[in-house]
Write an enzyme that holds these catalytic residues in place. Sequence first.
Site, PDB file in Angstrom:
ATOM      1  N   TYR A 154     -14.502  -5.041   3.096  1.00 48.40           N
ATOM      2  CA  TYR A 154     -13.141  -5.381   2.657  1.00 48.40           C
ATOM      3  C   TYR A 154     -12.960  -6.886   2.806  1.00 48.40           C
ATOM      4  CZ  TYR A 154      -8.146  -6.037   2.411  1.00 48.40           C
ATOM      5  OH  TYR A 154      -6.908  -6.495   2.056  1.00 48.40           O
ATOM      6  N   LYS A 204      -6.263 -14.180  10.048  1.00 46.60           N
ATOM      7  CA  LYS A 204      -5.634 -13.235  10.980  1.00 46.60           C
ATOM      8  C   LYS A 204      -5.272 -13.838  12.347  1.00 46.60           C
ATOM      9  CE  LYS A 204      -6.201  -8.888   8.822  1.00 46.60           C
ATOM     10  NZ  LYS A 204      -7.233  -8.684   7.792  1.00 46.60           N
ATOM     11  N   ASP A 243     -17.371 -13.264   6.610  1.00 49.76           N
ATOM     12  CA  ASP A 243     -15.914 -13.127   6.607  1.00 49.76           C
ATOM     13  C   ASP A 243     -15.529 -12.662   8.017  1.00 49.76           C
ATOM     14  OD1 ASP A 243     -13.319 -12.285   6.474  1.00 49.76           O
ATOM     15  OD2 ASP A 243     -13.531 -11.208   4.571  1.00 49.76           O
ATOM     16  N   TYR A 286       0.820  -1.223   0.000  1.00 49.99           N
ATOM     17  CA  TYR A 286       0.000   0.000   0.000  1.00 49.99           C
ATOM     18  C   TYR A 286       0.852   1.271   0.000  1.00 49.99           C
ATOM     19  CZ  TYR A 286      -3.385  -3.433   1.773  1.00 49.99           C
ATOM     20  OH  TYR A 286      -4.164  -4.531   1.956  1.00 49.99           O
TER      21      TYR A 286
END
Length: 429
Positions: A152, A275, A246, A24
């Site tokens: 996202y 994660k 998600d 990014y």
Amino acid sequence: MSATPSWPDTEWLDRGWPHVWLPYTQMQGADLPLPAVATQGTRISLADGRQLIDGIASWWTACHGYNHPHIVAAIHHQLDRMAHVMFGGLGHQPAFDLARRLAAMLPGDLNRVFFADSGSVAVEIAIKMALQYWINMGQPERRRILCFNGGYHGDTTGAMSVTDPKEGMHALFSGLLPEHYFADIPADDAGFAEFEDFLDQKQGDIAAVLIEPLVQGAGGMRFHGPEILGRIHGAAKKHGLLFITDEIFTGFGRTGAMFACDSAGITPDIMCLGKALTGGALSLAAAVATDAVYDAFLSDRTRNALMHGPTFMANPLACAAANASLDLFEGENRVAEAGAIEARLAETLAPCRELTSVADVRALGAIGVVELEKISDLAWFRRRFIERGVWLRPFGNIVYLTPALTIGDSDLATLTDSINMVVAEWSEL
Ligand SMILES: *Cc1c(COP(=O)(O)O)cnc(C)c1O
């Protein structure tokens, strides 16, 4: 062998810099990253001896803090036996134990675990499962996912296609990404009426509804309540659609429940995990399906099988770390800790509300958010936080905290004090 110098030199940083491409980042004019040399608990040590208090747990992964001895020991133990072996045709105990344990702790009959090596890939697999479920059920025209603005789901192309259209750069890559449907998360009866109308019109082409339950994370830390989540789930089921959650960000205690779906008492058809699955030690993710989804792949024909298999899926080291992380969730009171963090965040971030530059302050579980009217200089914020000895990465218009669930009161106070001071300073600029 030479003794470890007390001020490790950072020649590696300058030597490697011409060859590393950062996430990014507009690399033209980019600053060198901070050289990190060690982590412990909620601290990141830098090469010059400074320590930063980590307020974001390395992109929301290190839920028990860094280097938790139980996880470190589990990885060592596994490393001495088998760092990796392929999952095609070979099975191993860390993965089989982990699948069984996840099935037992997930809601309802989410009983089949398909392992992946990263969250984005788990999302790709969930999408493929949903589309192929309908192919196998004789309804191949159901090819679209209904997703939500502000969502996202990852950076691979399939995951981008279900991420917020602006955030997912749909215009930039138009024609390349599959086109799915986007709706606002309904907030009231009028919103739900509109949502249901949309489902009525389009239900014949929709395979599944996909949502980050309770919190849209990377899209701006936006919250919706368990009641809204329950109603969206109800609408999807009423229209005969699959429901995919998600929980890559929200899973494992982050929202104050073990899984965000638990707060609404719902069982999705497919759930994505990632994660914090390994406690932040190694990369591992999963797409978990209910019995009904799984059963749709059982057939005499090979083409009905799920054709997927990442090379490093179910990596034994990562699975051993995940099993150790689950031990900690079982033996210690992580979910209650997240609840206590919520109360402290709500209280200590509240003063920000008085500042002119602040649009909203909110907290859920171990997520604290100060949303500003506008952040025109993210680099300024990031620099100011580092100067204060804290590691925070504001994005968009938000300054947020997602610390380890084990963070102590004094480190948490340092983080929230820093946010109060830096946001106040910004308001006066
Ligand atoms: C981080 C994230 C992903 C992507 O996971 P990666 O491991 O970065 O590929 C997907 N969905 C959500 C909700 C996430 O927070």
